[in-house]
Scaffold this motif. Structure first.
Motif, PDB file in Angstrom:
ATOM      1  N   GLU A 218       0.836  -1.207   0.000  1.00 50.39           N
ATOM      2  CA  GLU A 218       0.000   0.000   0.000  1.00 50.39           C
ATOM      3  C   GLU A 218       0.866   1.250   0.000  1.00 50.39           C
ATOM      4  OE1 GLU A 218      -2.424  -0.711   3.393  1.00 50.39           O
ATOM      5  OE2 GLU A 218      -3.383  -2.461   2.477  1.00 50.39           O
ATOM      6  N   ALA A 219       1.999   1.210   0.708  1.00 48.71           N
ATOM      7  CA  ALA A 219       2.924   2.346   0.692  1.00 48.71           C
ATOM      8  C   ALA A 219       3.497   2.545  -0.706  1.00 48.71           C
ATOM      9  CB  ALA A 219       4.042   2.126   1.715  1.00 48.71           C
ATOM     10  N   TRP A 220       3.823   1.421  -1.386  1.00 50.46           N
ATOM     11  CA  TRP A 220       4.308   1.510  -2.764  1.00 50.46           C
ATOM     12  C   TRP A 220       3.237   2.100  -3.682  1.00 50.46           C
ATOM     13  CZ3 TRP A 220       1.956  -1.117  -6.812  1.00 50.46           C
ATOM     14  CH2 TRP A 220       2.571  -0.974  -8.061  1.00 50.46           C
ATOM     15  N   ALA A 221       1.985   1.649  -3.520  1.00 52.59           N
ATOM     16  CA  ALA A 221       0.893   2.175  -4.343  1.00 52.59           C
ATOM     17  C   ALA A 221       0.705   3.667  -4.107  1.00 52.59           C
ATOM     18  CB  ALA A 221      -0.398   1.412  -4.051  1.00 52.59           C
ATOM     19  N   ALA A 222       0.821   4.098  -2.863  1.00 52.44           N
ATOM     20  CA  ALA A 222       0.675   5.526  -2.552  1.00 52.44           C
ATOM     21  C   ALA A 222       1.760   6.339  -3.250  1.00 52.44           C
ATOM     22  CB  ALA A 222       0.730   5.740  -1.040  1.00 52.44           C
ATOM     23  N   ARG A 223       3.000   5.841  -3.241  1.00 51.18           N
ATOM     24  CA  ARG A 223       4.082   6.567  -3.919  1.00 51.18           C
ATOM     25  C   ARG A 223       3.828   6.614  -5.421  1.00 51.18           C
ATOM     26  NH1 ARG A 223       8.882   8.595  -3.450  1.00 51.18           N
ATOM     27  NH2 ARG A 223       8.948   8.207  -1.221  1.00 51.18           N
ATOM     28  N   LEU A 253       6.715   5.868   2.790  1.00 47.31           N
ATOM     29  CA  LEU A 253       5.855   7.054   2.881  1.00 47.31           C
ATOM     30  C   LEU A 253       6.659   8.304   3.235  1.00 47.31           C
ATOM     31  CD1 LEU A 253       2.788   5.582   4.828  1.00 47.31           C
ATOM     32  CD2 LEU A 253       3.024   5.899   2.354  1.00 47.31           C
ATOM     33  N   ILE A 254       7.780   8.125   3.924  1.00 49.56           N
ATOM     34  CA  ILE A 254       8.590   9.273   4.347  1.00 49.56           C
ATOM     35  C   ILE A 254       9.906   9.349   3.567  1.00 49.56           C
ATOM     36  CG2 ILE A 254       7.595   9.425   6.661  1.00 49.56           C
ATOM     37  CD1 ILE A 254       9.994   7.786   7.670  1.00 49.56           C
ATOM     38  N   GLY A 255       9.971   8.658   2.437  1.00 52.47           N
ATOM     39  CA  GLY A 255      11.146   8.744   1.583  1.00 52.47           C
ATOM     40  C   GLY A 255      12.041   7.532   1.588  1.00 52.47           C
ATOM     41  N   GLY A 256      11.739   6.546   2.445  1.00 53.31           N
ATOM     42  CA  GLY A 256      12.589   5.362   2.529  1.00 53.31           C
ATOM     43  C   GLY A 256      13.890   5.653   3.258  1.00 53.31           C
ATOM     44  N   LYS A 274      29.846   5.852  12.386  1.00 51.82           N
ATOM     45  CA  LYS A 274      30.217   6.027  10.974  1.00 51.82           C
ATOM     46  C   LYS A 274      29.117   5.532  10.047  1.00 51.82           C
ATOM     47  CE  LYS A 274      34.261   5.689   9.397  1.00 51.82           C
ATOM     48  NZ  LYS A 274      35.590   5.252   8.905  1.00 51.82           N
ATOM     49  N   THR A 275      28.344   4.548  10.484  1.00 51.70           N
ATOM     50  CA  THR A 275      27.228   4.048   9.675  1.00 51.70           C
ATOM     51  C   THR A 275      25.924   4.604  10.243  1.00 51.70           C
ATOM     52  OG1 THR A 275      28.432   2.018   9.141  1.00 51.70           O
ATOM     53  CG2 THR A 275      26.051   2.022   8.795  1.00 51.70           C
ATOM     54  N   VAL A 276      25.230   5.375   9.444  1.00 46.73           N
ATOM     55  CA  VAL A 276      23.990   6.006   9.881  1.00 46.73           C
ATOM     56  C   VAL A 276      22.899   5.750   8.849  1.00 46.73           C
ATOM     57  CG1 VAL A 276      25.181   7.825  11.145  1.00 46.73           C
ATOM     58  CG2 VAL A 276      24.562   8.196   8.749  1.00 46.73           C
ATOM     59  N   GLN A 277      21.659   6.017   9.239  1.00 43.08           N
ATOM     60  CA  GLN A 277      20.533   5.907   8.318  1.00 43.08           C
ATOM     61  C   GLN A 277      20.185   7.281   7.765  1.00 43.08           C
ATOM     62  OE1 GLN A 277      17.431   3.867  10.590  1.00 43.08           O
ATOM     63  NE2 GLN A 277      17.738   2.073   9.299  1.00 43.08           N
ATOM     64  N   GLU A 278      19.935   7.343   6.474  1.00 42.86           N
ATOM     65  CA  GLU A 278      19.524   8.586   5.839  1.00 42.86           C
ATOM     66  C   GLU A 278      18.369   8.310   4.891  1.00 42.86           C
ATOM     67  OE1 GLU A 278      22.708  10.722   4.025  1.00 42.86           O
ATOM     68  OE2 GLU A 278      23.535  11.354   5.963  1.00 42.86           O
ATOM     69  N   ARG A 279      17.658   9.362   4.560  1.00 41.37           N
ATOM     70  CA  ARG A 279      16.515   9.268   3.667  1.00 41.37           C
ATOM     71  C   ARG A 279      16.972   8.972   2.236  1.00 41.37           C
ATOM     72  NH1 ARG A 279      14.037  13.393   1.536  1.00 41.37           N
ATOM     73  NH2 ARG A 279      15.371  14.818   2.714  1.00 41.37           N
ATOM     74  N   CYS A 280      16.217   8.082   1.532  1.00 41.16           N
ATOM     75  CA  CYS A 280      16.582   7.725   0.155  1.00 41.16           C
ATOM     76  C   CYS A 280      16.093   8.759  -0.851  1.00 41.16           C
ATOM     77  CB  CYS A 280      15.988   6.367  -0.227  1.00 41.16           C
ATOM     78  SG  CYS A 280      16.537   4.984   0.758  1.00 41.16           S
ATOM     79  N   GLY A 281      14.888   9.297  -0.630  1.00 42.25           N
ATOM     80  CA  GLY A 281      14.286  10.185  -1.617  1.00 42.25           C
ATOM     81  C   GLY A 281      13.233  11.060  -0.981  1.00 42.25           C
ATOM     82  N   PRO A 282      12.483  11.809  -1.791  1.00 42.55           N
ATOM     83  CA  PRO A 282      11.440  12.690  -1.246  1.00 42.55           C
ATOM     84  C   PRO A 282      10.279  11.886  -0.669  1.00 42.55           C
ATOM     85  CG  PRO A 282      11.361  12.670  -3.640  1.00 42.55           C
ATOM     86  CD  PRO A 282      12.595  11.929  -3.252  1.00 42.55           C
ATOM     87  N   ALA A 304      10.189  16.039   4.926  1.00 45.46           N
ATOM     88  CA  ALA A 304      11.575  15.667   4.642  1.00 45.46           C
ATOM     89  C   ALA A 304      12.516  16.225   5.712  1.00 45.46           C
ATOM     90  CB  ALA A 304      11.982  16.171   3.257  1.00 45.46           C
ATOM     91  N   ARG A 305      12.332  17.496   6.044  1.00 44.76           N
ATOM     92  CA  ARG A 305      13.191  18.122   7.046  1.00 44.76           C
ATOM     93  C   ARG A 305      12.980  17.490   8.428  1.00 44.76           C
ATOM     94  NH1 ARG A 305      12.694  24.417   7.085  1.00 44.76           N
ATOM     95  NH2 ARG A 305      13.485  24.007   4.979  1.00 44.76           N
ATOM     96  N   THR A 306      11.727  17.185   8.750  1.00 41.60           N
ATOM     97  CA  THR A 306      11.440  16.569  10.046  1.00 41.60           C
ATOM     98  C   THR A 306      12.081  15.198  10.152  1.00 41.60           C
ATOM     99  OG1 THR A 306       9.341  17.766  10.262  1.00 41.60           O
ATOM    100  CG2 THR A 306       9.606  15.769  11.569  1.00 41.60           C
ATOM    101  N   VAL A 307      11.953  14.392   9.099  1.00 41.00           N
ATOM    102  CA  VAL A 307      12.539  13.047   9.115  1.00 41.00           C
ATOM    103  C   VAL A 307      14.054  13.122   9.230  1.00 41.00           C
ATOM    104  CG1 VAL A 307      12.895  10.960   7.738  1.00 41.00           C
ATOM    105  CG2 VAL A 307      10.618  11.987   7.893  1.00 41.00           C
ATOM    106  N   ASP A 308      14.676  14.039   8.492  1.00 43.64           N
ATOM    107  CA  ASP A 308      16.133  14.189   8.580  1.00 43.64           C
ATOM    108  C   ASP A 308      16.565  14.560   9.993  1.00 43.64           C
ATOM    109  OD1 ASP A 308      16.275  13.602   5.911  1.00 43.64           O
ATOM    110  OD2 ASP A 308      16.515  15.669   5.244  1.00 43.64           O
TER     111      ASP A 308
END
Length: 450
Positions: A218-223, A253-256, A274-282, A304-308
């Protein structure tokens, strides 16, 4: 602010109950704020209200009485839910291991007109909006009203994806609460994502309204829908954005999210591993609303800014909107609005009833101390301290002994700006707390100058 109007068709729900229970719920006092009626085999029937419950009879419910209600309700779907045609009421079944119904939850559905006024400016922005909140806070009620406003007052082509007939009611004819919006029913909840894509491909909507996005498909369909330029208004499992970060199925939903390996200098600058998680896209939804109550909503203008910020353990500030007893909207922490988003109707934004107090927190730049450790201590001790990531934003530098020798740029910047450096021997919680309390005393005693 527009006045809210509530309709519930309660008589039609009570009509399916045994006659003795109808009499128990006949008074206006017992009908007021009724949430649901619970019918369990071999137990006394009960009515539930906000914060309390009421036994309707002393005698336990008989099989005959339960079967009578089931016969009047009709067939249950694959999700064990049924309804009453052209109403918003929902009847859910409990079954035993043999598949027989042994209990019913008869939930009252109400159409509340006027709830959208608190976020009407977001709805009119044509940007996709994600609504979150605890179960029962009113997310589906808000979706229903948003669909009506978009279709009737803004003349948009709206399609509602109605998985369990909760938004537009039971039966083939949608409830008037969604106005001229069209409704697509979902035969099987497991195939909701297919119906979402079908709506875009076959019916040319400008807006799609979807309740309870809960799976990766469903998240994929929403994107996919958002990438085709269709405005989405939906709800998701979770009561705040931080929950979506922890939910692998809904992260899209939040950019992956993706794992990124930082260089030594960048990891030291961030104070992270040194290894962190970051957003993939918008994000699929640029705007998000957290419903903390029926009259208290937190708005995130830039998801996007909130998730970052959440991924980097930075403080997040949302815009708080509240409705008072007179129905007047007050806005706290006003923030710049994206293009196309106007001021909320009937708000006191110019002179907020809940103004944001001047920020008098002590801003600390840590060196050798992880921001996560400091933030945890600040939260536990409720200290008016904020951790910042650059020296130029700090009121003071808190450093482990010899740590700044590995960060000469920060030391030069602090000396050049006249920012004091407070050195501690170790980063154990007691020493950190004493250091922060000492800095706070100096900070406030010298007029915000440490």
């Amino acid at each position: 602010m527009r006045e809210q109007r509530v309709t519930d068709d309660l008589d039609r729900l009570l009509a399916v109950l045994p006659e003795s229970l109808q009499q128990q719920l006949a008074s206006a006092e017992r009908r007021q704020d009724l949430l649901e009626v619970v019918l369990d085999l071999g137990r006394p029937p009960e009515a539930r209200y906000p914060g309390r419950r009421l036994d309707l009879e002393d005698a336990p419910l008989s099989r005959e009485a339960l079967d009578g209600v089931i016969a009047r309700v009709g067939r249950f779907g694959g999700d064990n839910r049924a309804g009453i045609a052209r109403t918003l009421h929902r009847i859910s079944a409990l079954r035993n291991r043999s598949g027989e119904v042994i209990g019913l939850t008869c939930r009252v559905g109400r159409a509340v007109y006027g709830t959208v006024a608190i976020v009407r400016d977001l709805v009119e922005s044509s940007q996709s909006i994600l609504i979150m909140g605890y179960p029962g806070v009113g997310k589906t009620t808000v979706l229903r009203e948003i669909a009506r406003v978009l279709a009737d007052e803004m003349d948009r082509r709206v399609v509602v994806i109605d998985t369990s007939n909760e938004i537009a009611g039971d039966g083939d004819i949608p409830h008037p609460a969604i106005g001229r919006a069209r409704r697509m029913q979902v035969p099987d909840p497991r195939h909701q994502h297919r119906v979402m894509i079908e709506a875009v491909e076959n019916h040319m909507p400008e807006v799609i309204v979807i309740d309870e996005i809960g799976s990766e498909q469903e998240a994929w369909a929403a994107r996919t829908i958002a990438e085709r330029g269709v405005q989405l208004v939906g709800t998701a499992h979770g009561h705040q954005l931080a929950n979506l970060i922890k939910n692998p199925a809904l992260r899209d939903l939040i950019g992956g999210l993706q794992a990124v390996t930082l260089g030594d200098e960048e990891a030291r600058r961030r104070g992270s591993q040194k290894t962190v998680q970051e957003r993939c896209g918008p994000p699929t939804f640029p705007l998000a609303v957290e419903m903390h109550g029926r009259d208290c909503w937190h708005v995130h203008w830039n998801v996007a800014r909130t998730v970052d910020a959440l991924l980097r353990d930075r403080p997040v500030q949302s815009q708080v909107r509240r409705l008072d007893e007179r129905g007047v909207l007050h806005v706290q922490n006003p923030t710049p609005r994206p293009p196309g988003v106007g001021e909320p109707e009937g708000s006191s934004m110019g002179q907020p009833a809940l103004p944001a107090a001047q920020d008098t927190r002590l801003r600390i730049y840590p060196s050798g101390v992880t921001p996560r450790q400091l933030d945890a201590l600040i939260d536990d001790c409720r200290l008016p301290v904020q951790v910042v990531r650059t020296v130029d934003r700090a009121d003071a530098v808190l450093s482990l002994r010899n740590s700044l020798s590995h960060d000469p740029g920060a030391r030069r910047a602090a000396k050049g700006l006249g920012i004091p450096i407070h050195v501690i021997k170790s980063a154990n919680p007691n020493q950190l707390q004493r250091a922060l309390e000492r800095l706070l005393l100096r900070f406030h005693a010298k007029g915000d100058v440490v």
